[in-house]
Design an enzyme around this catalytic site. Structure first.
Site, mmCIF file in Angstrom:
data_model
loop_
_atom_site.group_PDB
_atom_site.id
_atom_site.type_symbol
_atom_site.label_atom_id
_atom_site.label_comp_id
_atom_site.label_asym_id
_atom_site.label_seq_id
_atom_site.Cartn_x
_atom_site.Cartn_y
_atom_site.Cartn_z
ATOM 1 N N ASP A 123 0.877 -1.151 0.000
ATOM 2 C CA ASP A 123 0.000 0.000 0.000
ATOM 3 C C ASP A 123 0.924 1.214 0.000
ATOM 4 O OD1 ASP A 123 -3.140 0.739 1.694
ATOM 5 O OD2 ASP A 123 -2.007 1.847 0.171
HETATM 6 C C1 GLC Z 1 -4.192 4.455 -0.212
HETATM 7 C C2 GLC Z 1 -5.095 3.242 -0.015
HETATM 8 C C3 GLC Z 1 -5.009 2.244 -1.144
HETATM 9 C C4 GLC Z 1 -4.732 2.983 -2.434
HETATM 10 C C5 GLC Z 1 -3.357 3.572 -2.344
HETATM 11 C C6 GLC Z 1 -3.019 4.435 -3.559
HETATM 12 O O1 GLC Z 1 -3.654 4.870 0.999
HETATM 13 O O2 GLC Z 1 -4.990 2.553 1.225
HETATM 14 O O3 GLC Z 1 -6.239 1.524 -1.177
HETATM 15 O O4 GLC Z 1 -4.827 2.090 -3.541
HETATM 16 O O5 GLC Z 1 -3.143 4.305 -1.152
HETATM 17 O O6 GLC Z 1 -3.827 5.575 -3.561
#
Ligand code: GLC
Length: 750
Positions: free
Chosen positions: A229
């Site tokens: 993430d």
């Molecule tokens: C965010 C989310 C994730 C997302 C990523 C990119 O914090 O937790 O679901 O795909 O970062 O935006």
């Protein structure tokens, strides 16, 4: 592309930098070798491609794209085909914007209704979440765009999400929090899996080798790459060794030197680094070798797809006196600002710059509709003037439709909800309108469930969740009966927050959140303890009625190595066409294992014309009856009397048929001096050995001597059952030597 050859040509520095992104949204390009950078971007219910300022919270702008209904909404469709089709549409949009991996679906289990991201997630039930995730992945990837099922795992709260440790026992992980990922991997092979921010039992997901390699790859057969993430990397070299392949966003200036240092000091093997590079390249070239940057898609067509998804997902929860559908010519009052400016998507990384948004008011152009706002989005308490005005408008109408919900400042990625209340003034608006006009219908737009102290005072209730950009058209389609509602709840609505099984421990203390309710999540809890609920899992109404009949199992007893075929008939007994979601629950045997009363193990959505009847068929294998045995490290279908039940929802099982399951599993038990006689005697081999020994010892006479009176065999049995083996020494007097017990254990564990 010969990926192994490509990696063999990369320098150590190139490889070390390759396991971190090239920038916020792209993988690392390596010009010297002609490896292009590939874009990964959000999100589960619509493309969020940023070309200017970037962020992972939906703060900066992104290109225009279709905003589809959120996961919480479409899950209520229980329609694999519909969700696959939405995946296909998203895949087309991703191709047209040169996106290699779309960061969805989001499948974390709805442990508590307070979770700020529940609007993105599908369900409290892992079977439903897994089935829908697989459909979504197959849809998107059919357009040769990858997906990233997220967030692996146990990211079921937003509170302290980047540091909190989800403390979860293995059986609960296996039965509740893993299965949606497991099914998606086995049925759809997502090109990537996104590891979560949080820790699990103290270990951050990005360095959790047991999860990312042993379970995900070795047990489930995952073939793609793991992406972090955004900002979820806690220790890059350890992550590489654990099987966390790609750090996002790119942070190589900070982590690449650490990777190189670990290679140098031997704490990280180059083979592990090569494996990460190979897995990333395999996926990226899968996209690159079939990229279709000139893809053109029909925005209007995709907008209509969003409308269809919303209309076939939203849930009719109440319809007294047939107040819905609205009748031609009726004077209808729309009350509440959501009728004019709808709440249709969530806040955070899934936020889409919508192509076009239709409101219910716009969509109701052809109807005889009046309107009053009833509240503002900024208010922190009821606006009595607006409420009074709305009540007047309602009074003058035949039917009053009140649009309420939660404004996005109260639920979003990044923070949890504080309660299950509607936004300030919405409850008061409902009450005032219902007092002014008994023919009141409530339309709720929010990402999760809410408490409804007013529910008995209204006749109609349409629960929309967050219905995407075409929400207004879908709302009017349903209110007028142009589309017959067919959605059913994918989560239980409790009467009050305190009834939720995670309530006492949710968010935890500091950075430790204990999942003490274990496997008893959602209806697994409410139905087991027979707790009254507002609306049960799987509940939803239609403008027609359905009858079930003729439940048949192809066998009344089965070994766990066989499959069971279940058929049932469902008939449309009403006057309009409709769709019914047939739900199959396995009612668990009452054996030695503590289990939920019932679990969803099948569903099919069936379209039926008035009077039409269809037969629906399900095939169940061992897994449908199994629990996860942490001693055997495997799924075991305990022998016993189960039942297959067909339900309209989890509380309304209309047909039920018994089935006896025989387990062929041999669970090797090891015994020690603290093992009870009861447990040993329950093991066939153990019983034979103990029986032989008791004969040798002349147990009956001995016991008589000890107790001074002949103890009945039953009493002896009961006394023995809970006695540990070491008790023999006490019972057997000088007949029992230490070496005798050692020999006994050797025979038992041999
Ligand atoms: C965010 C989310 C994730 C997302 C990523 C990119 O914090 O937790 O679901 O795909 O970062 O935006």
């Amino acid at each position: 592309m010969d990926v192994k050859k490509l990696v063999s040509e990369m320098t150590l520095e190139e490889k070390a930098s390759f396991v971190s992104g090239g920038d916020f949204w792209h993988s690392q390009g390596i010009q010297r070798l002609g490896i292009p950078a590939v874009m990964l971007t959000d999100g589960p219910c619509g493309l969020r491609k940023q070309e200017g300022e970037t962020d992972h919270l939906g703060l900066n702008d992104s290109v225009k794209a279709i905003s589809y209904p959120t996961g919480s909404c479409v899950a209520c469709s229980f329609d694999r085909d519909l969700i696959r089709e939405s995946g296909e549409a998203l895949g087309e949009e991703a191709q047209s914007e040169q996106i290699g991996v779309l960061l969805g679906p989001a499948v974390n289990i709805k442990r508590s209704p307070l979770c700020g991201r529940n609007f993105e997630y599908f369900s409290e039930d892992p079977y439903l979440a897994g089935e829908l995730a697989a459909a979504y992945i197959n849809g998107v990837q059919s357009k040769n765009v990858g997906t990233s099922i997220k967030h692996f795992a146990c990211n079921s709260q937003e509170h302290r999400r980047m540091s909190s440790s989800s403390e979860v026992d293995e059986r609960t992980l296996r039965e509740i929090y893993f299965p949606a990922f497991e099914k998606a991997v086995k049925q759809a092979q997502p090109w990537t899996v996104m590891c979560s921010y949080n820790r699990i039992n103290g270990t951050y997901s990005d360095v959790n080798k047991w999860m990312l390699t042993d379970v995900l790859r070795k047990e489930w057969g995952f073939e793609g790459f793991v992406v972090s993430d955004w900002g979820a990397v806690s220790d890059r070299p350890t992550g590489v060794a654990a099987g966390m392949d790609l750090e996002m966003p790119g942070n190589g200036s900070f982590t690449t030197p650490k990777v190189l240092a670990a290679l140098k000091d031997g704490s990280l093997s180059e083979a592990d680094l090569d494996a990460c590079c190979e897995r990333i390249l395999t996926v990226l070239y899968k996209y690159l070798e079939n990229a279709k940057p000139d893809t053109v898609f029909d925005y209007e067509g995709h907008h209509e797809k969003a409308r269809q998804m919303a209309a076939e997902s939203m849930v009719l929860l109440k319809n007294e006196d047939g107040i819905l559908p609205l009748k031609a010519g009726q004077k209808v009052a729309f009350l509440g600002r959501f009728a004019e400016t709808p709440r249709f998507q969530g806040g955070g990384s899934s936020h889409v710059n919508s192509y076009k948004v239709t409101s219910a008011l716009e969509a109701a152009q052809g109807l005889n509709v009046t309107y009053a706002p009833g509240y503002t989005f900024e208010q922190s308490e009821p606006d009595q003037k607006l409420i009074a005005e709305a009540a007047e408008t309602a009074k003058a109408a035949d039917v009053a439709v009140v649009f309420v919900g939660i404004t996005e400042n109260l639920e979003s990625e990044g923070f949890d909800r504080k309660d299950l209340q509607l936004s300030p003034g919405h409850k008061e608006l409902i009450e005032a309108v219902a007092a002014a006009n008994p023919n009141t219908v409530v339309v709720v737009q929010c990402g999760g469930c809410v408490e409804m102290p007013w529910v008995d005072r209204v006749k109609g209730l349409l629960y929309e969740y967050l219905g995407g950009e075409a929400v207004g058209s879908a709302t009017v389609d349903l209110l007028t009966g142009k589309v017959n509602p067919s959605g059913k709840l994918a989560e239980t609505f409790p009467l009050r927050l305190e009834d939720n099984p995670s309530y006492l421990w949710y968010q935890g203390e500091g950075d430790k959140t204990e999942y003490r309710e274990g496997i008893f999540v959602g209806y697994r809890y409410y139905d087991k303890v027979k707790r009254d609920v507002l609306f049960p899992f799987g509940y939803g109404l239609s403008y027609t009625t359905f009858a079930y009949s003729d439940l048949r199992l192809d066998k009344a007893q089965m070994k766990d190595t066989e499959t069971l075929t279940v058929t049932v008939k469902v008939k449309n007994t009403g006057s309009v066409a409709g769709k019914e979601i047939v739900q199959l629950y396995v009612v668990n045997a009452k054996g030695q294992v503590i289990r939920p009363e019932k679990e969803l193990k099948g569903f099919e959505k069936v379209a039926l014309a008035p009077g039409e009847e269809k037969e629906v068929s399900f095939t169940l294998d061992k897994r449908a009856f199994a629990y996860y045995n942490t001693q055997a490290h495997d799924w075991i279908a305990e022998s016993g009397e189960y039942a297959v039940a067909i339900g309209r929802n989890s509380r309304d099982l209309v047909l039920c048929a018994p089935v006896k399951v025989e387990s062929t599993a041999v669970i090797r038990r090891t015994f020690d001096l603290n093992s009870t006689f009861g447990d040993i005697m329950a093991d066939p081999k153990g019983a034979a050995i103990i029986g032989q020994m008791m004969q040798q010892m002349g147990a009956g006479a001995q016991a008589e001597e000890n107790t001074g009176s002949a103890m009945s065999a039953e009493a002896m049995q009961a006394m023995l059952a809970y006695m540990p083996l070491r008790g023999l020494a006490m019972m057997g007097g000088d007949q029992v030597k230490p070496e005798m017990l050692d020999q006994l254990l050797a025979a038992l564990n041999g």
